[in-house]
Design a protein around this motif. Structure first.
Motif, mmCIF file in Angstrom:
data_model
loop_
_atom_site.group_PDB
_atom_site.id
_atom_site.type_symbol
_atom_site.label_atom_id
_atom_site.label_comp_id
_atom_site.label_asym_id
_atom_site.label_seq_id
_atom_site.Cartn_x
_atom_site.Cartn_y
_atom_site.Cartn_z
ATOM 1 N N ALA A 1 -36.105 -4.776 -28.378
ATOM 2 C CA ALA A 1 -36.293 -4.973 -26.676
ATOM 3 C C ALA A 1 -35.790 -4.942 -25.729
ATOM 4 O O ALA A 1 -36.101 -3.821 -24.980
ATOM 5 N N LYS A 2 -34.401 -5.018 -25.841
ATOM 6 C CA LYS A 2 -33.351 -4.759 -24.869
ATOM 7 C C LYS A 2 -32.783 -3.650 -25.226
ATOM 8 O O LYS A 2 -33.257 -2.112 -24.357
ATOM 9 N N HIS A 3 -32.818 -2.941 -26.201
ATOM 10 C CA HIS A 3 -32.734 -1.365 -26.166
ATOM 11 C C HIS A 3 -33.697 -0.320 -26.150
ATOM 12 O O HIS A 3 -33.630 0.908 -25.366
ATOM 13 N N VAL A 4 -35.114 -0.652 -25.869
ATOM 14 C CA VAL A 4 -36.366 0.101 -25.356
ATOM 15 C C VAL A 4 -36.021 -0.282 -24.144
ATOM 16 O O VAL A 4 -36.420 1.237 -23.058
ATOM 17 N N PHE A 5 -36.328 -1.105 -23.196
ATOM 18 C CA PHE A 5 -36.082 -1.399 -21.797
ATOM 19 C C PHE A 5 -35.028 -0.905 -21.673
ATOM 20 O O PHE A 5 -35.182 0.174 -20.617
ATOM 21 N N ASN A 6 -33.792 -0.916 -22.230
ATOM 22 C CA ASN A 6 -32.547 -0.171 -21.430
ATOM 23 C C ASN A 6 -32.587 1.945 -21.895
ATOM 24 O O ASN A 6 -31.781 2.156 -20.821
ATOM 25 N N SER A 7 -33.387 1.811 -22.498
ATOM 26 C CA SER A 7 -33.841 3.818 -22.470
ATOM 27 C C SER A 7 -34.388 4.371 -21.770
ATOM 28 O O SER A 7 -34.080 5.380 -21.449
ATOM 29 N N TYR A 8 -35.448 2.742 -21.341
ATOM 30 C CA TYR A 8 -36.628 3.910 -19.628
ATOM 31 C C TYR A 8 -35.904 3.074 -18.461
ATOM 32 O O TYR A 8 -35.893 3.281 -16.936
ATOM 33 N N VAL A 9 -35.240 2.324 -18.471
ATOM 34 C CA VAL A 9 -34.656 1.380 -16.875
ATOM 35 C C VAL A 9 -33.103 1.444 -17.120
ATOM 36 O O VAL A 9 -32.600 0.781 -18.189
ATOM 37 N N HIS A 10 -32.761 2.368 -16.325
ATOM 38 C CA HIS A 10 -31.167 2.180 -16.439
ATOM 39 C C HIS A 10 -30.422 1.791 -14.932
ATOM 40 O O HIS A 10 -30.688 1.938 -14.028
ATOM 41 N N GLY A 11 -29.152 0.512 -15.336
ATOM 42 C CA GLY A 11 -29.556 0.067 -14.016
ATOM 43 C C GLY A 11 -30.038 -0.909 -13.576
ATOM 44 O O GLY A 11 -31.463 -1.335 -14.131
ATOM 45 N N PRO A 12 -29.793 -2.167 -12.870
ATOM 46 C CA PRO A 12 -30.570 -3.321 -12.304
ATOM 47 C C PRO A 12 -31.797 -2.224 -11.379
ATOM 48 O O PRO A 12 -31.429 -1.271 -11.054
ATOM 49 N N GLY A 13 -32.587 -2.595 -11.453
ATOM 50 C CA GLY A 13 -34.221 -2.793 -11.172
ATOM 51 C C GLY A 13 -34.786 -3.942 -10.960
ATOM 52 O O GLY A 13 -34.340 -4.752 -10.764
ATOM 53 N N LYS A 14 -36.024 -2.895 -10.676
ATOM 54 C CA LYS A 14 -37.443 -4.371 -10.321
ATOM 55 C C LYS A 14 -38.194 -4.163 -11.220
ATOM 56 O O LYS A 14 -38.978 -5.609 -10.662
ATOM 57 N N VAL A 15 -38.240 -3.937 -11.590
ATOM 58 C CA VAL A 15 -39.105 -4.423 -13.365
ATOM 59 C C VAL A 15 -37.600 -5.406 -13.996
ATOM 60 O O VAL A 15 -36.764 -5.700 -14.742
ATOM 61 N N ARG A 16 -38.584 -6.552 -15.163
ATOM 62 C CA ARG A 16 -37.696 -7.589 -15.802
ATOM 63 C C ARG A 16 -38.155 -7.631 -16.988
ATOM 64 O O ARG A 16 -39.257 -7.109 -16.802
ATOM 65 N N LEU A 17 -37.298 -7.898 -18.113
ATOM 66 C CA LEU A 17 -37.751 -8.036 -19.047
ATOM 67 C C LEU A 17 -37.806 -9.714 -19.597
ATOM 68 O O LEU A 17 -36.365 -10.462 -19.849
ATOM 69 N N ALA A 18 -38.938 -10.168 -20.209
ATOM 70 C CA ALA A 18 -38.965 -11.523 -20.009
ATOM 71 C C ALA A 18 -39.604 -11.399 -21.680
ATOM 72 O O ALA A 18 -40.041 -11.094 -22.767
ATOM 73 N N LEU A 19 -38.575 -13.032 -22.596
ATOM 74 C CA LEU A 19 -38.708 -12.222 -23.677
ATOM 75 C C LEU A 19 -39.059 -14.161 -24.693
ATOM 76 O O LEU A 19 -38.350 -14.907 -24.086
ATOM 77 N N ASP A 20 -39.996 -14.595 -24.664
ATOM 78 C CA ASP A 20 -40.595 -15.680 -25.577
ATOM 79 C C ASP A 20 -40.831 -15.991 -27.040
ATOM 80 O O ASP A 20 -41.971 -15.159 -27.305
ATOM 81 N N VAL A 21 -39.779 -15.484 -28.278
ATOM 82 C CA VAL A 21 -40.118 -14.959 -28.701
ATOM 83 C C VAL A 21 -39.906 -15.794 -30.673
ATOM 84 O O VAL A 21 -38.811 -17.374 -30.159
ATOM 85 N N ALA A 22 -40.101 -16.372 -31.144
ATOM 86 C CA ALA A 22 -40.129 -18.286 -31.792
ATOM 87 C C ALA A 22 -39.371 -17.502 -32.998
ATOM 88 O O ALA A 22 -39.549 -16.103 -33.256
ATOM 89 N N ALA A 23 -38.869 -18.655 -33.939
ATOM 90 C CA ALA A 23 -37.608 -18.608 -34.852
ATOM 91 C C ALA A 23 -38.785 -17.937 -36.372
ATOM 92 O O ALA A 23 -39.127 -18.890 -36.799
ATOM 93 N N VAL A 24 -39.512 -17.029 -36.514
ATOM 94 C CA VAL A 24 -40.611 -16.244 -37.111
ATOM 95 C C VAL A 24 -39.721 -15.873 -38.647
ATOM 96 O O VAL A 24 -39.547 -14.413 -38.209
ATOM 97 N N GLN A 25 -39.688 -15.659 -39.482
ATOM 98 C CA GLN A 25 -39.472 -14.698 -40.701
ATOM 99 C C GLN A 25 -40.500 -14.401 -41.664
ATOM 100 O O GLN A 25 -41.075 -15.340 -41.735
ATOM 101 N N VAL A 26 -40.288 -13.214 -41.407
ATOM 102 C CA VAL A 26 -40.915 -12.629 -42.466
ATOM 103 C C VAL A 26 -40.103 -11.379 -43.175
ATOM 104 O O VAL A 26 -39.020 -10.931 -43.259
ATOM 105 N N ALA A 27 -40.829 -10.679 -44.137
ATOM 106 C CA ALA A 27 -40.462 -9.518 -45.301
ATOM 107 C C ALA A 27 -40.514 -8.318 -44.483
ATOM 108 O O ALA A 27 -41.347 -8.257 -43.444
ATOM 109 N N ILE A 28 -39.223 -7.530 -45.113
ATOM 110 C CA ILE A 28 -39.539 -6.365 -44.371
ATOM 111 C C ILE A 28 -40.289 -5.509 -44.261
ATOM 112 O O ILE A 28 -40.458 -4.571 -43.168
ATOM 113 N N ASP A 29 -41.749 -5.128 -44.872
ATOM 114 C CA ASP A 29 -42.878 -5.094 -44.726
ATOM 115 C C ASP A 29 -43.620 -5.768 -43.202
ATOM 116 O O ASP A 29 -44.723 -4.382 -43.586
ATOM 117 N N THR A 30 -43.496 -6.733 -43.230
ATOM 118 C CA THR A 30 -44.031 -6.995 -42.380
ATOM 119 C C THR A 30 -43.490 -6.533 -41.303
ATOM 120 O O THR A 30 -43.931 -6.476 -39.961
#
Length: 495
Positions: free
Chosen positions: A364-393
């Motif tokens: 997500a950070k990589h995608v966000f940085n590819s569209y938003v260059h430098g500090p901007g007005k749009v912020r990215l918030a992340l709330d991702v639980a520790a969930v382990q899945v197989a590669i096909d998921t």
């Protein structure tokens, strides 16, 4: 002359009267003693009868019970050998000649008596000569030991079966003391440890801990492995054979306690598992080798995808048309999402799955940085639980985040509008929910995912279908996309 004679006669009469009274008292005492003696005989725990060499002249109640008669009276008068099994008649006759006629007691002997109903019983018999009422009689005492002999026979058979199992078992079997000495071993255990016989092994190994276990001190772990049920199951260790070679064995042992609850010995079995341990070590080495190769494959795939992404970036930068340049950037981000998967696997300690709490934020950070260059007005918030899945998921999850986050950055905040985008993921009860929300301008009133013909929406629909999930979206206070799905069978979910 008459007076002395009269006095003499009176004195004699008094003496005879006193003598008669004394005799009556003696006879009464004798009858009392005899009655007491007969009561003792009747309540004796053994059968008793007397015979005169031909006929039985006395029997007690226990004798009648043992022989199946109603009362002792049914026995008195019968021949003295009437209850003795015919096979023992000659032995009884020999006892009469060898002992009884010489006034000696017959030693304790085991014989067979035949009850009134024809059933045979095993008895222990003792006989001795007695004198009674001026007659020479033989007193016979016997005890029914049929039940005891049956129990002894069952015990003998059980010991024989145990001995057969002990000697012929495939695995090694032993009995050892609490101090660590073998008391008994079977031939398979002696052969397993390289000894010619069980006796040689018992004599040679005086201290199991020092002379058998490798390393010394391993017996302490053995003793600590016993549970509350006094059993130690599946205890694996290395032991030293007679020739000095070392093998792996597996032991199943139980502790034997005495009457006051103290452990006095151990009984157990020992199986040679050397070949299994060698196979496990080869398999482990093979798996480690394959894991190294698999990591190298993921590393090379990641590098190749990054090269393709770099080519797309260079090609896009050379294009003047913004629409085409954006298309290249979107393709580059999708490839980057795939590369991130292989990068995560390459760096993971467990190749079976990917921790989405590490993978999704990085993507997500990589995608966000590819569209938003430098500090901007749009912020990215992340709330991702520790969930382990197989590669096909993990792959469709990453591509979904890429499509939804890219779409929000492109369309949610036009003309420098400020706001926030939140990427969240939760998991529990076999269900995962992935959501991307923004507080931008929201979706058009006429928005319909099914009718959208853009490549991004088509990819999104295909990815949700690949996961077997449900997609819900809303336009209140921005745009919200939520995908709920269950991982494929065998895929772990670790919260």
């Amino acid at each position: 002359m008459l007076l002395p004679a009269f006095l003499l006669l009176v004195a004699a009469g008094a003496w005879f009267a006193k003598r008669a009274l004394s005799m009556r008292r003696a006879e009464a005492e004798l009858r009392s003693v005899e009655e007491h003696f007969h009561r003792l005989l009747d309540f004796a725990p053994v059968g008793i009868f007397m015979h005169d060499g031909t006929r039985i002249v006395y029997a007690n109640r226990r004798c009648a019970e043992f022989l199946g008669e109603v009362s002792p009276a049914d026995i008195v008068g019968k021949p003295n050998l009437s209850f003795v099994h015919p096979d023992f008649h000659s032995r009884v006759d020999a006892y009469v000649v060898e002992h009884l006629q010489l006034g000696q007691s017959v030693p304790l002997d085991e014989q067979i008596f035949v009850r009134q109903d024809g059933r045979e019983i095993r008895v222990e018999v003792a006989a001795s000569p007695v004198g009674l009422d001026g007659r020479r009689l033989v007193q016979v005492l016997f005890l029914d030991i049929t039940a005891r002999k049956a129990a002894e026979e069952e015990l003998r058979k059980a010991e024989e079966r145990y001995r057969t199992l002990f000697e012929q078992a495939i695995e090694g079997i032993y009995r050892s003391t609490i101090e660590g000495r073998f008391e008994e071993v079977n031939p398979p255990l002696a052969a397993m440890l390289g000894y010619g016989s069980p006796a040689e092994l018992v004599a040679a190994v005086r201290d199991i801990d020092c002379e058998l276990y490798v390393p010394t001190g391993r017996r302490a772990d053995f003793l600590a492995s016993f549970g509350q049920d006094d059993k130690a199951c599946g205890f694996e260790s290395q032991v030293r054979r007679k020739d000095g070679s070392v093998i792996w064995v597996l032991e199943n042992t139980r502790a034997i306690r005495d009457a006051v609850g103290r452990i006095i010995r151990f009984e157990g079995s020992m199986v040679d598992i050397t070949l299994r341990k060698q196979a496990e070590q080869r398999l482990k080495a093979s798996l480690e080798e394959k894991e190294i190769m698999l990591r190298e494959i993921h590393h090379r795939v990641k590098n190749n995808l990054q090269v393709v992404s770099a080519f797309l970036s260079l090609q896009g930068d050379s294009l003047a048309d913004p629409t085409v340049r954006n298309a290249f950037r979107e393709g580059q981000n999708r490839i980057r999402a795939l590369a991130a998967i292989h990068e995560s696997l390459y760096q993971s300690s467990d190749l079976r799955g990917i921790d989405l709490s590490v993978y999704i934020p990085r993507l997500a950070k990589h995608v966000f940085n590819s569209y938003v260059h430098g500090p901007g007005k749009v912020r990215l918030a992340l709330d991702v639980a520790a969930v382990q899945v197989a590669i096909d998921t993990a792959i469709p999850c990453g591509l979904i985040v890429n499509e939804l986050l890219s779409n929000a950055l492109k369309h949610g905040f036009p003309d420098g509008r400020s706001g926030a985008i939140r990427v969240s993921l939760t998991g529990g009860n076999g269900r995962i929910t992935l959501a991307v929300r923004d507080d931008g301008v929201g979706l058009p009133v006429t928005f319909d995912l099914q009718s959208r013909k853009t490549l991004g929406m088509q990819i999104l629909g295909a990815l949700v279908q690949q996961l077997g999930g449900n997609l819900e979206y809303g336009a209140a206070d921005g745009a919200t996309f939520s995908i709920a799905f269950s991982p494929k069978s065998g895929t772990p979910i670790l919260n």
